[in-house]
Design a protein around this motif. Sequence first.
Motif, PDB file in Angstrom:
ATOM      1  N   ARG A   1       0.811  -1.225   0.000  1.00  0.00           N
ATOM      2  CA  ARG A   1       0.000   0.000   0.000  1.00  0.00           C
ATOM      3  C   ARG A   1       0.841   1.271   0.000  1.00  0.00           C
ATOM      4  NH1 ARG A   1      -5.574  -1.023   1.678  1.00  0.00           N
ATOM      5  NH2 ARG A   1      -5.742  -3.250   2.047  1.00  0.00           N
ATOM      6  N   THR A   2       2.110   1.176   0.395  1.00  0.00           N
ATOM      7  CA  THR A   2       2.933   2.379   0.501  1.00  0.00           C
ATOM      8  C   THR A   2       4.005   2.479  -0.576  1.00  0.00           C
ATOM      9  OG1 THR A   2       4.429   1.273   2.052  1.00  0.00           O
ATOM     10  CG2 THR A   2       2.604   2.566   3.003  1.00  0.00           C
ATOM     11  N   HIS A   3       4.108   1.498  -1.450  1.00  0.00           N
ATOM     12  CA  HIS A   3       5.172   1.534  -2.460  1.00  0.00           C
ATOM     13  C   HIS A   3       5.071   2.750  -3.366  1.00  0.00           C
ATOM     14  CE1 HIS A   3       1.912  -0.246  -4.834  1.00  0.00           C
ATOM     15  NE2 HIS A   3       2.550   0.231  -5.885  1.00  0.00           N
ATOM     16  N   GLY A   4       3.894   3.300  -3.500  1.00  0.00           N
ATOM     17  CA  GLY A   4       3.698   4.460  -4.369  1.00  0.00           C
ATOM     18  C   GLY A   4       4.379   5.729  -3.886  1.00  0.00           C
ATOM     19  N   ILE A   5       4.765   5.771  -2.610  1.00  0.00           N
ATOM     20  CA  ILE A   5       5.452   6.962  -2.099  1.00  0.00           C
ATOM     21  C   ILE A   5       6.929   6.694  -1.825  1.00  0.00           C
ATOM     22  CG2 ILE A   5       3.390   8.063  -1.164  1.00  0.00           C
ATOM     23  CD1 ILE A   5       4.315   7.086   1.622  1.00  0.00           C
ATOM     24  N   ALA A   6       7.445   5.586  -2.325  1.00  0.00           N
ATOM     25  CA  ALA A   6       8.862   5.268  -2.129  1.00  0.00           C
ATOM     26  C   ALA A   6       9.763   6.328  -2.759  1.00  0.00           C
ATOM     27  CB  ALA A   6       9.183   3.887  -2.685  1.00  0.00           C
ATOM     28  N   TRP A   7       9.271   7.023  -3.777  1.00  0.00           N
ATOM     29  CA  TRP A   7      10.055   8.068  -4.436  1.00  0.00           C
ATOM     30  C   TRP A   7      10.368   9.229  -3.503  1.00  0.00           C
ATOM     31  CZ3 TRP A   7       7.880  12.867  -4.595  1.00  0.00           C
ATOM     32  CH2 TRP A   7       6.498  12.944  -4.381  1.00  0.00           C
ATOM     33  N   VAL A   8       9.660   9.331  -2.396  1.00  0.00           N
ATOM     34  CA  VAL A   8       9.887  10.426  -1.454  1.00  0.00           C
ATOM     35  C   VAL A   8      11.230  10.258  -0.725  1.00  0.00           C
ATOM     36  CG1 VAL A   8       9.018  11.481   0.686  1.00  0.00           C
ATOM     37  CG2 VAL A   8       7.431  10.852  -1.145  1.00  0.00           C
ATOM     38  N   MET A   9      11.621   9.021  -0.485  1.00  0.00           N
ATOM     39  CA  MET A   9      12.835   8.774   0.309  1.00  0.00           C
ATOM     40  C   MET A   9      14.099   9.366  -0.328  1.00  0.00           C
ATOM     41  SD  MET A   9      13.857   7.664   3.185  1.00  0.00           S
ATOM     42  CE  MET A   9      12.467   6.720   3.706  1.00  0.00           C
ATOM     43  N   PRO A  10      14.352   9.198  -1.628  1.00  0.00           N
ATOM     44  CA  PRO A  10      15.543   9.854  -2.187  1.00  0.00           C
ATOM     45  C   PRO A  10      15.480  11.381  -2.086  1.00  0.00           C
ATOM     46  CG  PRO A  10      14.775   8.146  -3.682  1.00  0.00           C
ATOM     47  CD  PRO A  10      13.744   8.291  -2.601  1.00  0.00           C
ATOM     48  N   LEU A  11      14.286  11.949  -2.169  1.00  0.00           N
ATOM     49  CA  LEU A  11      14.150  13.401  -2.010  1.00  0.00           C
ATOM     50  C   LEU A  11      14.455  13.827  -0.580  1.00  0.00           C
ATOM     51  CD1 LEU A  11      10.959  14.148  -4.141  1.00  0.00           C
ATOM     52  CD2 LEU A  11      13.366  14.406  -4.777  1.00  0.00           C
ATOM     53  N   VAL A  12      14.010  13.030   0.376  1.00  0.00           N
ATOM     54  CA  VAL A  12      14.321  13.310   1.783  1.00  0.00           C
ATOM     55  C   VAL A  12      15.832  13.250   1.991  1.00  0.00           C
ATOM     56  CG1 VAL A  12      14.090  12.410   4.137  1.00  0.00           C
ATOM     57  CG2 VAL A  12      12.082  12.556   2.660  1.00  0.00           C
ATOM     58  N   GLY A  13      16.471  12.267   1.365  1.00  0.00           N
ATOM     59  CA  GLY A  13      17.930  12.164   1.457  1.00  0.00           C
ATOM     60  C   GLY A  13      18.629  13.351   0.827  1.00  0.00           C
ATOM     61  N   ALA A  14      18.138  13.789  -0.328  1.00  0.00           N
ATOM     62  CA  ALA A  14      18.738  14.956  -0.992  1.00  0.00           C
ATOM     63  C   ALA A  14      18.573  16.207  -0.127  1.00  0.00           C
ATOM     64  CB  ALA A  14      18.109  15.156  -2.365  1.00  0.00           C
ATOM     65  N   TRP A  15      17.402  16.366   0.491  1.00  0.00           N
ATOM     66  CA  TRP A  15      17.189  17.507   1.387  1.00  0.00           C
ATOM     67  C   TRP A  15      18.152  17.446   2.568  1.00  0.00           C
ATOM     68  CZ3 TRP A  15      15.978  22.212   2.119  1.00  0.00           C
ATOM     69  CH2 TRP A  15      15.865  22.707   3.420  1.00  0.00           C
ATOM     70  N   THR A  16      18.354  16.254   3.098  1.00  0.00           N
ATOM     71  CA  THR A  16      19.257  16.094   4.237  1.00  0.00           C
ATOM     72  C   THR A  16      20.670  16.535   3.865  1.00  0.00           C
ATOM     73  OG1 THR A  16      17.911  14.290   5.102  1.00  0.00           O
ATOM     74  CG2 THR A  16      20.171  14.414   5.893  1.00  0.00           C
ATOM     75  N   ILE A  17      21.080  16.237   2.639  1.00  0.00           N
ATOM     76  CA  ILE A  17      22.417  16.628   2.182  1.00  0.00           C
ATOM     77  C   ILE A  17      22.552  18.146   2.130  1.00  0.00           C
ATOM     78  CG2 ILE A  17      23.973  16.622   0.181  1.00  0.00           C
ATOM     79  CD1 ILE A  17      22.940  13.739  -0.387  1.00  0.00           C
TER      80      ILE A  17
END
Length: 139
Positions: free
Chosen positions: A81-97
């Motif tokens: 049910r949550t695989h559709g928002i997996a693309w958010v994680m790389p963006l969160v990582g980029a923001w963290t950088i």
Amino acid sequence: MATEPISMHPDIAQLRAKYEAVAETQTAQAVEGLTFLAGLYLAISPWVVGFTGFTTLTGNNLIVGIAMALLAIGFAAAYERTHGIAWVMPLVGAWTIVAPWAVSGDVATTSTILSNVVTGGVAVLLGLGAMAIGMRRKS
């Protein structure tokens, strides 16, 4: 004539079963667990590394780290049910950088940069891994 809800459609049920089976692999569990740990580390990093005096970066890391850990819990509990928002994680990582340079205040010190860049890089890689899990075919 009674119609069944779209969630009961055989194609939808088959897709959910596929994602559920893929999420039970050791690779998926490793990605989810490491993502959770990276989120926890990011949330506590101001206290571990010692930059709690930078309130903007401390608040940012706490909130983003909790969000990352919650995403990992979602992937682990219900990837189908949550695989559709997996693309958010790389963006969160980029923001963290980029956060040490993007948040207000002069918070870009060696320790904050090193901590955020390494944790953000790990989050980007794990996010890409979480996205790839859904694309794998069950062998």
